[in-house]
Design an enzyme around this catalytic site. Structure first.
Site, PDB file in Angstrom:
ATOM      1  N   LYS A 251       2.426  43.599  24.114  1.00 20.00           N
ATOM      2  CA  LYS A 251       3.136  42.564  23.342  1.00 20.00           C
ATOM      3  C   LYS A 251       2.265  41.836  22.335  1.00 20.00           C
ATOM      4  O   LYS A 251       2.754  41.415  21.299  1.00 20.00           O
ATOM      5  CB  LYS A 251       3.792  41.562  24.297  1.00 20.00           C
ATOM      6  CG  LYS A 251       2.829  40.725  25.112  1.00 20.00           C
ATOM      7  CD  LYS A 251       3.565  39.982  26.236  1.00 20.00           C
ATOM      8  CE  LYS A 251       2.602  39.175  27.076  1.00 20.00           C
ATOM      9  NZ  LYS A 251       3.112  38.825  28.388  1.00 20.00           N
TER      10      LYS A 251
ATOM     11  N   ARG B  67       6.745  30.566  37.423  1.00 15.72           N
ATOM     12  CA  ARG B  67       7.436  31.151  36.291  1.00 15.72           C
ATOM     13  C   ARG B  67       8.527  32.017  36.910  1.00 15.72           C
ATOM     14  O   ARG B  67       9.314  31.501  37.694  1.00 15.72           O
ATOM     15  CB  ARG B  67       6.469  31.897  35.363  1.00 15.72           C
ATOM     16  CG  ARG B  67       7.027  32.018  33.930  1.00 15.72           C
ATOM     17  CD  ARG B  67       6.076  32.701  32.957  1.00 15.72           C
ATOM     18  NE  ARG B  67       6.043  34.155  33.139  1.00 15.72           N
ATOM     19  CZ  ARG B  67       5.331  34.978  32.376  1.00 15.72           C
ATOM     20  NH1 ARG B  67       4.597  34.517  31.375  1.00 15.72           N
ATOM     21  NH2 ARG B  67       5.347  36.291  32.597  1.00 15.72           N
TER      22      ARG B  67
HETATM   23  C1  LIG Z   1       2.123  39.111  29.282  1.00 10.06           C
HETATM   24  C2  LIG Z   1       2.304  39.669  30.631  1.00 10.06           C
HETATM   25  C3  LIG Z   1       1.296  40.472  31.181  1.00 10.06           C
HETATM   26  C4  LIG Z   1      -0.034  40.717  30.510  1.00 10.06           C
HETATM   27  O1  LIG Z   1      -0.761  39.508  30.488  1.00 10.06           O
HETATM   28  P1  LIG Z   1      -2.304  39.448  30.066  1.00 10.06           P
HETATM   29  O2  LIG Z   1      -2.717  38.068  30.435  1.00 10.06           O
HETATM   30  O3  LIG Z   1      -2.362  39.696  28.620  1.00 10.06           O
HETATM   31  O4  LIG Z   1      -2.991  40.496  30.851  1.00 10.06           O
HETATM   32  C5  LIG Z   1       1.540  41.046  32.421  1.00 10.06           C
HETATM   33  N1  LIG Z   1       2.700  40.826  33.079  1.00 10.06           N
HETATM   34  C6  LIG Z   1       3.681  40.037  32.585  1.00 10.06           C
HETATM   35  C7  LIG Z   1       4.926  39.839  33.380  1.00 10.06           C
HETATM   36  C8  LIG Z   1       3.518  39.430  31.353  1.00 10.06           C
HETATM   37  O5  LIG Z   1       4.480  38.643  30.870  1.00 10.06           O
END
Ligand SMILES: *Cc1c(COP(=O)(O)O)cnc(C)c1O
Length: 352
Positions: free
Chosen positions: A35, A128
């Site tokens: 993302k 969350r």
């Molecule tokens: C954004 C996200 C990740 C990746 O997070 P990082 O901190 O960039 O490793 C993994 N799992 C979920 C559910 C996320 O929203």
């Protein structure tokens, strides 16, 4: 045309391969989260070349960009009811926490003649997404009644909202819940996903609980940094992404603005330190593209003084280089600015 966001595909691939290898030694596979660079397919292909077998993103529109890549695609944000049709079409696995949505996906999958895999998210304290541990049993019972949904596994997300650090305790709890579910319902879960880049340090220090079968690194391979404590990961590149901007003005000026000081472009009253005359470069990049506090000049002898929407002001007085109008300044980018730069239509993307 500048500004340019440059991606070094070789470094991305190398970062992924190191993380994949170290996780593999603990029987953990990885889904790489795309993302922060808006799922640019070229970068995602480098991720696959590095040994990831799954690509994960929070937005279906990003998964659509990845549809031609040979990997399992995962939607990691709880789906909106308004995107259920696209979820079934573009995601091979989606993360869920609401029965209402899961039932809508089931109906949509039935129409499409598919069985859709879901991961049930469990909230272990970060507050969350996720069902609470006490509600897992009842939720699973309902999910198992749905013909076109396959409960692929359980997952947790930590740190992103509440700042909760993954530990043997909370990840151990996830494994316990998964084991209890398997026993109670006589099913086999294919995945127990133990979090994002903040869980990675437990792989390196050997404390990741047995039974965690998957992690979801984003920042870890993108910036070469674990995110529980913000430490660099040994052997990884931290400079896969570079912002390049062009100097449009270069003059010797005072360091103290002249006249009465009111509000700046963003409503803040600025304050300044008198450093005498300085050589100031204006780079054609601004707050619309990136937050100046998130940028680090690659020329260590230069300093970012600040930015308005479209002008980044850099003190180049002490640089060894004799910059001129038209020269390019390069910057390392932090997570927030990388996200902004990747999203912006004003920024040219180059990957090589
Ligand atoms: C954004 C996200 C990740 C990746 O997070 P990082 O901190 O960039 O490793 C993994 N799992 C979920 C559910 C996320 O929203």
């Amino acid at each position: 045309m500048y500004p340019v966001l440059k991606t070094d595909l070789k470094k991305i691939k190398e970062n992924v391969s190191i993380i994949a290898k170290r996780c593999g030694e603990k029987n953990i596979d990885i889904m790489c989260v795309t993302k922060v660079f808006c799922a640019d397919p070229k970068v995602a292909q480098a991720v696959l070349d590095g040994g990831a077998t799954m690509l994960a993103d929070s937005r279906v529109k990003n998964l659509m960009k990845l549809k031609d890549l040979n990997a399992k695609k995962v939607l990691i944000r709880i789906p909106m009811l308004s995107e259920v049709e696209e979820v079934v079409k573009y995601a091979d696995l989606s993360f869920n926490s609401e029965l209402k949505t899961i039932k809508a996906i089931d109906a949509e999958a039935k129409k499409a003649g598919k069985v859709h895999d879901i991961l049930l998210m469990v909230d272990l304290g970060d507050l969350r997404e996720g069902v609470l541990p006490k509600d897992v049993d009842a939720t699973v019972e309902e999910i198992l009644k749905l013909d076109n949904i396959n409960l692929y596994g359980l997952g947790v997300n930590l740190t992103c909202y509440g700042g909760i650090i993954p530990s043997t305790t909370n990840l151990g709890e996830l494994v316990e819940i998964a084991t209890a579910i398997e026993k109670k319902f006589n099913i086999k879960l294919q995945m127990v996903s133990g979090g994002n880049s903040s869980s990675y340090y437990l792989v390196e220090n050997g404390q990741i609980p047995t039974g965690i079968t998957n992690l979801r690194p984003g920042e870890a391979y993108v910036l070469g940094r674990e995110t529980a404590y913000g430490h660099p990961i040994e052997g990884l590149h931290s400079d896969c992404f570079t912002l390049e901007g062009q100097i449009v003005e270069l003059k010797e000026k005072d360091s103290l603005p002249k006249g009465e000081i009111g509000m700046d472009a963003f409503g803040n009253v600025p304050s300044f330190e008198d450093k005498g005359k300085m050589l100031r470069a204006i780079v054609a990049v601004g707050q619309q593209d990136a937050r100046p506090g998130d940028l680090v000049p690659r020329d260590e002898k230069t300093d970012i003084l600040g930015a308005s929407s479209d002008h980044l002001i850099v003190d180049i007085t002490h640089s060894d280089k004799e910059y001129q109008v038209g020269d390019i300044l390069s910057f390392s980018v932090d997570y927030g600015s990388l996200l902004m730069l990747a999203t912006s239509e004003y920024v040219t993307k180059v990957s090589e």
